[in-house]
Design a protein around this motif. Structure first.
Motif, PDB file in Angstrom:
ATOM      1  N   ALA A  20      -0.490  13.962  11.256  1.00 47.57           N
ATOM      2  CA  ALA A  20       0.537  13.045  11.766  1.00 47.57           C
ATOM      3  C   ALA A  20       1.000  13.376  13.178  1.00 47.57           C
ATOM      4  CB  ALA A  20       1.738  13.041  10.815  1.00 47.57           C
ATOM      5  N   GLY A  21       0.770  14.602  13.622  1.00 47.26           N
ATOM      6  CA  GLY A  21       1.212  14.954  14.975  1.00 47.26           C
ATOM      7  C   GLY A  21       2.711  14.800  15.108  1.00 47.26           C
ATOM      8  N   THR A  22       3.135  14.085  16.132  1.00 47.32           N
ATOM      9  CA  THR A  22       4.566  13.875  16.351  1.00 47.32           C
ATOM     10  C   THR A  22       5.084  12.610  15.679  1.00 47.32           C
ATOM     11  OG1 THR A  22       4.079  12.786  18.463  1.00 47.32           O
ATOM     12  CG2 THR A  22       4.568  15.148  18.542  1.00 47.32           C
ATOM     13  N   GLY A  23       4.217  11.920  14.926  1.00 49.89           N
ATOM     14  CA  GLY A  23       4.693  10.842  14.072  1.00 49.89           C
ATOM     15  C   GLY A  23       4.434   9.418  14.498  1.00 49.89           C
ATOM     16  N   TYR A  24       3.731   9.209  15.620  1.00 45.80           N
ATOM     17  CA  TYR A  24       3.552   7.832  16.102  1.00 45.80           C
ATOM     18  C   TYR A  24       2.772   6.968  15.115  1.00 45.80           C
ATOM     19  CZ  TYR A  24       2.153   3.866  18.993  1.00 45.80           C
ATOM     20  OH  TYR A  24       1.930   2.589  19.470  1.00 45.80           O
ATOM     21  N   SER A  25       1.622   7.460  14.645  1.00 54.13           N
ATOM     22  CA  SER A  25       0.827   6.655  13.718  1.00 54.13           C
ATOM     23  C   SER A  25       1.599   6.385  12.432  1.00 54.13           C
ATOM     24  CB  SER A  25      -0.506   7.344  13.406  1.00 54.13           C
ATOM     25  OG  SER A  25      -0.300   8.619  12.815  1.00 54.13           O
ATOM     26  N   THR A  26       2.378   7.367  11.979  1.00 55.06           N
ATOM     27  CA  THR A  26       3.188   7.186  10.778  1.00 55.06           C
ATOM     28  C   THR A  26       4.217   6.082  10.976  1.00 55.06           C
ATOM     29  OG1 THR A  26       2.908   9.527  10.219  1.00 55.06           O
ATOM     30  CG2 THR A  26       4.712   8.360   9.139  1.00 55.06           C
ATOM     31  N   LEU A  47     -10.440   4.716   3.594  1.00 56.96           N
ATOM     32  CA  LEU A  47     -10.048   5.777   4.522  1.00 56.96           C
ATOM     33  C   LEU A  47     -10.539   5.404   5.908  1.00 56.96           C
ATOM     34  CD1 LEU A  47     -10.282   9.617   4.078  1.00 56.96           C
ATOM     35  CD2 LEU A  47     -11.375   8.546   6.064  1.00 56.96           C
ATOM     36  N   ALA A  48      -9.648   5.510   6.891  1.00 57.85           N
ATOM     37  CA  ALA A  48      -9.966   5.151   8.277  1.00 57.85           C
ATOM     38  C   ALA A  48      -9.930   6.389   9.157  1.00 57.85           C
ATOM     39  CB  ALA A  48      -8.965   4.116   8.794  1.00 57.85           C
ATOM     40  N   PHE A  74      -5.232   7.312   6.430  1.00 63.72           N
ATOM     41  CA  PHE A  74      -5.458   7.118   7.867  1.00 63.72           C
ATOM     42  C   PHE A  74      -5.459   8.483   8.535  1.00 63.72           C
ATOM     43  CE2 PHE A  74      -4.314   6.396  12.261  1.00 63.72           C
ATOM     44  CZ  PHE A  74      -4.995   5.235  12.589  1.00 63.72           C
ATOM     45  N   ILE A  75      -6.593   8.869   9.115  1.00 59.44           N
ATOM     46  CA  ILE A  75      -6.690  10.141   9.834  1.00 59.44           C
ATOM     47  C   ILE A  75      -6.422   9.870  11.310  1.00 59.44           C
ATOM     48  CG2 ILE A  75      -8.132  12.119  10.396  1.00 59.44           C
ATOM     49  CD1 ILE A  75      -9.718  11.612   7.858  1.00 59.44           C
ATOM     50  N   ASP A  76      -5.376  10.480  11.828  1.00 57.65           N
ATOM     51  CA  ASP A  76      -4.947  10.220  13.205  1.00 57.65           C
ATOM     52  C   ASP A  76      -5.663  11.162  14.171  1.00 57.65           C
ATOM     53  OD1 ASP A  76      -3.705   9.393  15.477  1.00 57.65           O
ATOM     54  OD2 ASP A  76      -1.706  10.090  14.936  1.00 57.65           O
ATOM     55  N   ASP A 124       0.803  -1.225   0.000  1.00 50.74           N
ATOM     56  CA  ASP A 124       0.000   0.000   0.000  1.00 50.74           C
ATOM     57  C   ASP A 124       0.838   1.278   0.000  1.00 50.74           C
ATOM     58  OD1 ASP A 124      -2.398  -1.352   0.030  1.00 50.74           O
ATOM     59  OD2 ASP A 124      -2.841  -0.992   2.151  1.00 50.74           O
ATOM     60  N   LEU A 125       0.326   2.274  -0.719  1.00 54.04           N
ATOM     61  CA  LEU A 125       0.768   3.653  -0.554  1.00 54.04           C
ATOM     62  C   LEU A 125      -0.245   4.298   0.386  1.00 54.04           C
ATOM     63  CD1 LEU A 125       2.421   6.193  -1.213  1.00 54.04           C
ATOM     64  CD2 LEU A 125       0.923   6.544  -3.202  1.00 54.04           C
ATOM     65  N   CYS A 126       0.233   4.827   1.509  1.00 52.79           N
ATOM     66  CA  CYS A 126      -0.644   5.322   2.576  1.00 52.79           C
ATOM     67  C   CYS A 126      -0.432   6.809   2.806  1.00 52.79           C
ATOM     68  CB  CYS A 126      -0.351   4.542   3.861  1.00 52.79           C
ATOM     69  SG  CYS A 126      -1.270   5.096   5.316  1.00 52.79           S
ATOM     70  N   LEU A 127      -1.530   7.524   3.018  1.00 53.92           N
ATOM     71  CA  LEU A 127      -1.482   8.916   3.443  1.00 53.92           C
ATOM     72  C   LEU A 127      -1.877   8.973   4.910  1.00 53.92           C
ATOM     73  CD1 LEU A 127      -1.272  11.989   2.790  1.00 53.92           C
ATOM     74  CD2 LEU A 127      -3.725  11.924   2.277  1.00 53.92           C
ATOM     75  N   ALA A 128      -0.978   9.464   5.756  1.00 56.19           N
ATOM     76  CA  ALA A 128      -1.262   9.634   7.184  1.00 56.19           C
ATOM     77  C   ALA A 128      -1.583  11.102   7.422  1.00 56.19           C
ATOM     78  CB  ALA A 128      -0.068   9.197   8.029  1.00 56.19           C
TER      79      ALA A 128
END
Length: 217
Positions: free
Chosen positions: A86-92, A170-171, A148-150, A79-83
């Protein structure tokens, strides 16, 4: 505090027990130091099961809600994913363990810089952070298999849905009438569907994703 042991307990008691059975995701959650993505004063709370506000209007999801949302998103190796947000990057960092490439967007310049620094420090080489409007995404880098929307949204993210590939999903955590639920949108041609997957506890709505206020007389 023994953070390594805390991560192991987190997976055993907050992830597996909530029907998150993907072994790749469990391994990512047990390996990635969640505490490193929080301000120093919050790091000892990194594995407490509650929403952790770390900046104005921004919060790290509970472990349970985050794990269930990633699991429902069904990230695949190619997958090519768009986060988004992202905030400080944890989900990424977590998503980068599960997909081919992550394009992360973060509207706050300081948070975007912190996210890139955290990812670089962890040696994450298949993710890049762009300082741009979260709600607008990064159409020129797409289309995406997964977005993915964090965080929590209150309205349908039209601009982001338009960046999905046909068959993409999209999640997000969507909040309506004071109830939060994990949802998955998917694209089929020019049509979009949406399915609620689980009840969530997180409440802090992302800037730019709040519903327009209406007046009732």
């Amino acid at each position: 505090m023994d953070f390594k042991a805390a991560r192991r307990r987190m997976v055993d008691s907050q992830v597996r027990t909530n029907d998150v059975t993907d072994l790749r995701l469990q391994t990512a959650l047990e390996t990635i130091p969640r505490e490193n993505f929080l301000p120093a004063g919050l790091r000892d709370q990194a594995y407490v099961e509650r929403e952790l506000a770390y900046a104005p209007g921004r919060a790290m999801m509970t472990v349970r809600d985050f794990a269930k949302l990633v699991d429902a998103a069904d990230p695949a190796a190619g997958d090519l994913c768009l986060a988004v947000a992202a905030g400080t990057g944890y989900s990424t960092a977590v998503l980068a363990r599960l997909v081919d490439m992550v394009v992360a967007v973060e509207g706050d310049e300081a948070l975007a810089a912190a996210a890139q620094e955290n990812l670089t420090r962890l040696g994450v080489s298949n993710a890049a952070v762009l300082n741009t409007d979260n709600a607008k995404g990064a159409a020129d880098q797409g289309p995406y298999d997964l977005i993915f929307i964090d965080g929590v949204i209150e309205k349908r993210p039209e601009a982001l849905l338009a960046q999905l590939k046909d068959g993409g999903r999209l999640a997000a955590i969507q909040r309506k009438n004071d109830v939060s639920r994990g949802v998955i949108y998917w694209r089929s041609g020019d049509a979009f569907g949406c399915k609620e997957k689980f009840d969530a506890s997180v409440k802090i709505v992302l800037p730019g994703f709040a519903a327009e206020k209406t007046f009732v007389f």
